[in-house]
Scaffold this motif. Structure first.
Motif, PDB file in Angstrom:
ATOM      1  N   LEU A  89       0.897  -1.032   0.082  1.00  0.00           N
ATOM      2  CA  LEU A  89       0.050   0.011   0.072  1.00  0.00           C
ATOM      3  C   LEU A  89       1.031   1.096  -0.094  1.00  0.00           C
ATOM      4  O   LEU A  89       1.937   1.484   0.769  1.00  0.00           O
ATOM      5  N   GLY A  93      -7.112  -5.143   5.871  1.00  0.00           N
ATOM      6  CA  GLY A  93      -7.434  -6.023   4.981  1.00  0.00           C
ATOM      7  C   GLY A  93      -8.224  -7.427   5.837  1.00  0.00           C
ATOM      8  O   GLY A  93      -7.514  -7.956   6.291  1.00  0.00           O
ATOM      9  N   GLU A 140      -7.244 -14.891   8.579  1.00  0.00           N
ATOM     10  CA  GLU A 140      -6.409 -15.999   9.271  1.00  0.00           C
ATOM     11  C   GLU A 140      -5.403 -15.900  10.614  1.00  0.00           C
ATOM     12  O   GLU A 140      -5.537 -16.319  11.419  1.00  0.00           O
ATOM     13  N   VAL A 144      -9.241  -3.556   9.719  1.00  0.00           N
ATOM     14  CA  VAL A 144      -9.743  -2.505   9.149  1.00  0.00           C
ATOM     15  C   VAL A 144      -9.872  -3.058   7.675  1.00  0.00           C
ATOM     16  O   VAL A 144      -9.182  -3.514   6.970  1.00  0.00           O
ATOM     17  N   LEU A 148     -14.292  -3.087   2.163  1.00  0.00           N
ATOM     18  CA  LEU A 148     -15.371  -3.542   1.786  1.00  0.00           C
ATOM     19  C   LEU A 148     -16.540  -3.595   3.143  1.00  0.00           C
ATOM     20  O   LEU A 148     -16.100  -3.144   4.326  1.00  0.00           O
ATOM     21  N   LEU A 195     -10.956   2.691   4.758  1.00  0.00           N
ATOM     22  CA  LEU A 195      -9.533   2.498   3.960  1.00  0.00           C
ATOM     23  C   LEU A 195      -8.373   3.067   4.740  1.00  0.00           C
ATOM     24  O   LEU A 195      -8.369   4.239   5.310  1.00  0.00           O
ATOM     25  N   ALA A 246      -2.212  -6.676   4.623  1.00  0.00           N
ATOM     26  CA  ALA A 246      -2.875  -7.904   3.897  1.00  0.00           C
ATOM     27  C   ALA A 246      -3.683  -7.634   2.968  1.00  0.00           C
ATOM     28  O   ALA A 246      -4.911  -7.710   3.036  1.00  0.00           O
ATOM     29  N   GLY A 277      -3.763  -8.055  -0.596  1.00  0.00           N
ATOM     30  CA  GLY A 277      -3.809  -8.920  -1.772  1.00  0.00           C
ATOM     31  C   GLY A 277      -2.275  -9.221  -2.210  1.00  0.00           C
ATOM     32  O   GLY A 277      -1.365  -8.717  -1.564  1.00  0.00           O
ATOM     33  N   ARG A 278      -2.239  -9.973  -3.091  1.00  0.00           N
ATOM     34  CA  ARG A 278      -0.789 -10.363  -3.603  1.00  0.00           C
ATOM     35  C   ARG A 278      -0.771 -10.179  -5.335  1.00  0.00           C
ATOM     36  O   ARG A 278      -1.728 -10.109  -5.635  1.00  0.00           O
ATOM     37  N   MET A 294      -5.011 -17.420  -6.503  1.00  0.00           N
ATOM     38  CA  MET A 294      -3.469 -17.620  -6.395  1.00  0.00           C
ATOM     39  C   MET A 294      -3.483 -18.742  -5.097  1.00  0.00           C
ATOM     40  O   MET A 294      -3.302 -18.436  -3.850  1.00  0.00           O
ATOM     41  N   VAL A 337     -10.117 -22.486   0.699  1.00  0.00           N
ATOM     42  CA  VAL A 337     -10.302 -22.973   2.172  1.00  0.00           C
ATOM     43  C   VAL A 337      -9.753 -21.536   2.867  1.00  0.00           C
ATOM     44  O   VAL A 337      -8.702 -21.052   2.598  1.00  0.00           O
ATOM     45  N   ALA A 338     -10.439 -21.092   4.010  1.00  0.00           N
ATOM     46  CA  ALA A 338      -9.901 -20.122   4.762  1.00  0.00           C
ATOM     47  C   ALA A 338      -9.788 -20.944   6.096  1.00  0.00           C
ATOM     48  O   ALA A 338     -10.696 -21.328   6.622  1.00  0.00           O
ATOM     49  N   PHE A 339      -8.488 -20.647   6.766  1.00  0.00           N
ATOM     50  CA  PHE A 339      -8.214 -21.421   8.069  1.00  0.00           C
ATOM     51  C   PHE A 339      -8.491 -20.515   9.002  1.00  0.00           C
ATOM     52  O   PHE A 339      -7.730 -20.220   9.922  1.00  0.00           O
TER      53      PHE A 339
HETATM   54  P1  NAI Z   1      -7.294 -10.825  -0.197  1.00  0.00           P
HETATM   55  O1  NAI Z   1      -7.522 -10.402  -1.562  1.00  0.00           O
HETATM   56  O2  NAI Z   1      -7.811 -12.266   0.318  1.00  0.00           O
HETATM   57  O3  NAI Z   1      -7.903  -9.740   0.777  1.00  0.00           O
HETATM   58  C1  NAI Z   1      -7.361  -8.510   1.002  1.00  0.00           C
HETATM   59  C2  NAI Z   1      -8.260  -7.575   1.468  1.00  0.00           C
HETATM   60  O4  NAI Z   1      -7.858  -6.367   1.637  1.00  0.00           O
HETATM   61  C3  NAI Z   1      -9.860  -7.361   0.746  1.00  0.00           C
HETATM   62  O5  NAI Z   1     -10.868  -7.846   1.624  1.00  0.00           O
HETATM   63  C4  NAI Z   1      -9.805  -5.840   0.265  1.00  0.00           C
HETATM   64  O6  NAI Z   1     -11.004  -5.321   0.151  1.00  0.00           O
HETATM   65  C5  NAI Z   1      -8.913  -5.183   1.525  1.00  0.00           C
HETATM   66  N1  NAI Z   1      -8.406  -4.015   1.159  1.00  0.00           N
HETATM   67  C6  NAI Z   1      -7.470  -3.773   0.058  1.00  0.00           C
HETATM   68  N2  NAI Z   1      -7.157  -2.407   0.086  1.00  0.00           N
HETATM   69  C7  NAI Z   1      -7.405  -2.007   1.150  1.00  0.00           C
HETATM   70  C8  NAI Z   1      -7.228  -0.723   2.214  1.00  0.00           C
HETATM   71  N3  NAI Z   1      -6.367   0.298   1.603  1.00  0.00           N
HETATM   72  N4  NAI Z   1      -7.933  -0.509   3.528  1.00  0.00           N
HETATM   73  C9  NAI Z   1      -8.501  -1.616   3.932  1.00  0.00           C
HETATM   74  N5  NAI Z   1      -8.795  -2.712   3.277  1.00  0.00           N
HETATM   75  C10 NAI Z   1      -8.156  -2.921   2.124  1.00  0.00           C
HETATM   76  O7  NAI Z   1      -5.732 -10.899  -0.044  1.00  0.00           O
HETATM   77  P2  NAI Z   1      -4.749 -11.476   1.292  1.00  0.00           P
HETATM   78  O8  NAI Z   1      -5.533 -11.586   2.314  1.00  0.00           O
HETATM   79  O9  NAI Z   1      -3.644 -10.765   1.207  1.00  0.00           O
HETATM   80  O10 NAI Z   1      -4.298 -12.777   0.426  1.00  0.00           O
HETATM   81  C11 NAI Z   1      -3.934 -12.874  -0.837  1.00  0.00           C
HETATM   82  C12 NAI Z   1      -3.811 -14.177  -1.379  1.00  0.00           C
HETATM   83  O11 NAI Z   1      -3.174 -15.215  -0.936  1.00  0.00           O
HETATM   84  C13 NAI Z   1      -5.219 -14.579  -1.437  1.00  0.00           C
HETATM   85  O12 NAI Z   1      -6.212 -14.187  -2.572  1.00  0.00           O
HETATM   86  C14 NAI Z   1      -5.185 -16.200  -1.615  1.00  0.00           C
HETATM   87  O13 NAI Z   1      -5.059 -16.496  -3.154  1.00  0.00           O
HETATM   88  C15 NAI Z   1      -3.914 -16.577  -0.958  1.00  0.00           C
HETATM   89  N6  NAI Z   1      -4.005 -16.952   0.440  1.00  0.00           N
HETATM   90  C16 NAI Z   1      -4.508 -18.179   0.424  1.00  0.00           C
HETATM   91  C17 NAI Z   1      -4.687 -18.771   1.568  1.00  0.00           C
HETATM   92  C18 NAI Z   1      -5.760 -20.247   1.771  1.00  0.00           C
HETATM   93  O14 NAI Z   1      -5.733 -20.743   0.619  1.00  0.00           O
HETATM   94  N7  NAI Z   1      -6.065 -20.567   3.036  1.00  0.00           N
HETATM   95  C19 NAI Z   1      -4.399 -18.373   2.951  1.00  0.00           C
HETATM   96  C20 NAI Z   1      -3.583 -16.884   2.418  1.00  0.00           C
HETATM   97  C21 NAI Z   1      -3.471 -16.294   1.163  1.00  0.00           C
END
Ligand code: NAI
Length: 469
Positions: free
Chosen positions: A151, A181, A188, A203, A206, A237, A271, A273-274, A320, A351-353
């Motif tokens: 960010l 995020g 998790e 925080v 959405l 945000l 956290a 996104g990636r 991803m 899956v979300a743990f």
């Molecule tokens: P994510 O895409 O799941 O969640 C990111 C969140 O951040 C979203 O809800 C978004 O609305 C919020 N956000 C974005 N900008 C923001 C801001 N400025 N202020 C507040 N909120 C904001 O991404 P995350 O958690 O980083 O994970 C990345 C990827 O890693 C996932 O898409 C997934 O593919 C993978 N992952 C998979 C897991 C599993 O399979 N159990 C566990 C962890 C990650």
């Protein structure tokens, strides 16, 4: 002049890359796997495995602290240094196993960063950019993964601004943490840290946590997060942050820009996104460029626009997820070996743990309707499960979605062991099994797996332990 010639150069030794290389080895094809960091990639070293270690450890501590109702009371002391040693041992052990498996399958392992020079030659560089060797190849498989989105203003070089990898390698527990995020990583890790006694604030931009998962599945997770004391703020945000004597203050703004808020904590975990990693290997030289979302586009054989170059895993697009990358890796290897294989995404489980776990595969009722079906569905609430009752955790349900002619299209589970239960539904979706296949298979009693059996029977109007609708 090249130092090495290989049939297939695989770039990146995460789950997608090492699976490709091992499968190539099994098929008798000479593969060279180049990795700049550690075998196992993000998943094993900085993602899935260490995060599941902390989630498991936190659950042990939390269960011990909160089991008065079943007659168990305990004073729990979390020795975070000992936890870290244990977690690091798990990671090391798995990294060595990946290395051994590669070697046992005749994969050549090369340490360094692969940078393409032309369509059939790559240079391998060390961390300082010094050339270690040049590799000539017939095929390349790109498996360079993803990295956390940064960010603006929240650069990860500050010790109090953490990405997931930093949060998973802390040497001591903070007293408080604010998480930006409420997606997979945010929820998790918030859950794990809250169970370990950290004061967690979340925080999210959405209006709810875990966007992308059906709201009915998210509801029990949201309510448990409240019970764990996780303070969730939606439609906010992250804007900026500043240091204080106690740690930092996160400044946020409401989604409509009308209101400003502040959240204090010792550290902030970002956290949000990636993003795919495509800028480390001089893709130009091989004739490729990422699409507008930053991914490398592939067909269902995992082949890019350049016919001898394949892309697998996070770099090749959403979702991803490690298991999707491994599945693509197997397809790419088979195709390179001249076999018939293609990647179908109809049964990739997510899956979300969290607490409780939630898991989905295939289509929801809505998605089945959107796809033109007139679906049938069956549900089984965990409060009716003998096994769930004996664990003290009965929040959640299993749901099966089937086509009008009874073919399993998808399923959703929220509750203990949802991550395991989804596998059976994934099998049914992948193999296009009739819902009777699940309903007529004898499931051991008393198990959580019976909830999939009962949900399937419910879809057919013949569940025994819940009312049929
Ligand atoms: P994510 O895409 O799941 O969640 C990111 C969140 O951040 C979203 O809800 C978004 O609305 C919020 N956000 C974005 N900008 C923001 C801001 N400025 N202020 C507040 N909120 C904001 O991404 P995350 O958690 O980083 O994970 C990345 C990827 O890693 C996932 O898409 C997934 O593919 C993978 N992952 C998979 C897991 C599993 O399979 N159990 C566990 C962890 C990650």
């Amino acid at each position: 002049m090249t130092d090495r010639r290989t049939d297939v150069l695989v770039v990146g030794a995460g789950p997608a890359g090492y699976t490709t290389a091992i499968r190539l080895g099994q098929l008798g094809i000479d593969a060279t796997l180049v990795e700049a960091d550690a075998h196992g990639g993000t998943c094993l070293n900085r993602g899935c495995i260490p995060s599941k270690a902390i989630i498991s450890a936190a659950s042990v501590a939390h269960e011990a602290r909160t089991s008065e109702e079943i007659g168990i009371t305990a004073e729990v002391d979390v020795d975070f240094e000992q936890f870290t040693r244990w977690k690091d041992r798990v990671v090391r052990r798995m990294g060595k196993a990946v290395e051994k498996l590669c070697k046992a399958n005749n994969v050549d392992l090369v340490e360094g960063r692969a940078v393409f020079e032309d369509r059939h030659v790559a240079r391998v560089l060390d961390g300082d950019g010094t050339e270690l060797e040049r590799v000539e190849f017939d095929y390349a498989v790109l498996a360079t993964g993803s990295r956390p989105v940064e960010l603006p203003g929240f650069e990860y070089d500050h010790p109090s601004v953490l990405d997931a990898a930093d949060a998973l390698s802390l040497s001591s527990l903070p007293n408080s943490l604010v998480v930006i995020g409420a997606g997979y990583i945010g929820m998790e890790l918030s859950t794990a840290f809250a169970k370990l006694g950290v004061d967690v604030t979340v925080v999210e931009a959405l209006e709810s946590m875990l966007p992308g998962f059906p709201p009915a599945l998210v509801e029990p997770v949201e309510s448990r997060a409240g019970e764990l004391g996780i303070d969730c703020h939606y439609k906010q945000l992250a804007q900026d942050w500043r240091e204080t004597d106690a740690g930092l203050v996160l400044e946020t703004e409401s989604a409509d820009g009308q209101d400003q808020f502040e959240h204090e904590a010792e550290a902030v975990l970002v956290a949000v996104g990636r993003e795919p990693v495509t800028d480390t290997m001089n893709l130009d030289a091989i004739g490729l460029e990422p699409n507008n979302d930053g991914f490398l586009e592939t067909d269902d054989q995992c082949r890019t626009d350049v016919p001898h170059v394949f892309a697998v895993g996070d770099v090749a697009g959403e979702p991803m997820l490690a298991h999707k990358g491994s599945a693509e890796g197997e397809v790419a290897a088979e195709v390179i070996a001249g076999r018939t294989a293609s990647f179908a995404d109809r049964a990739v489980p997510s899956v979300a743990f969290t607490a409780p776990e939630l898991a989905t595969v295939g289509q929801t009722v809505q998605e089945a309707e959107d796809a033109g079906h007139n679906p049938i569905q069956g549900e089984f609430p965990l409060r009716a499960s003998g096994r769930a009752l004996t664990t003290g955790h009965t929040d959640g349900f299993a749901r099966i979605v089937a086509s009008e002619d009874g073919r399993v299209l998808g399923g959703q589970v929220v509750g203990p062991e949802a991550s395991e239960l989804i596998a059976e539904i994934a099998l049914a979706v992948e193999q296009e099994l009739p819902v009777e296949a699940l309903a007529e298979t004898i499931h051991a009693h008393p198990t959580m797996a019976e909830s999939v059996h009962e949900a399937s029977a419910n879809a057919l109007g013949r569940a025994i332990h819940t009312l049929n609708r």
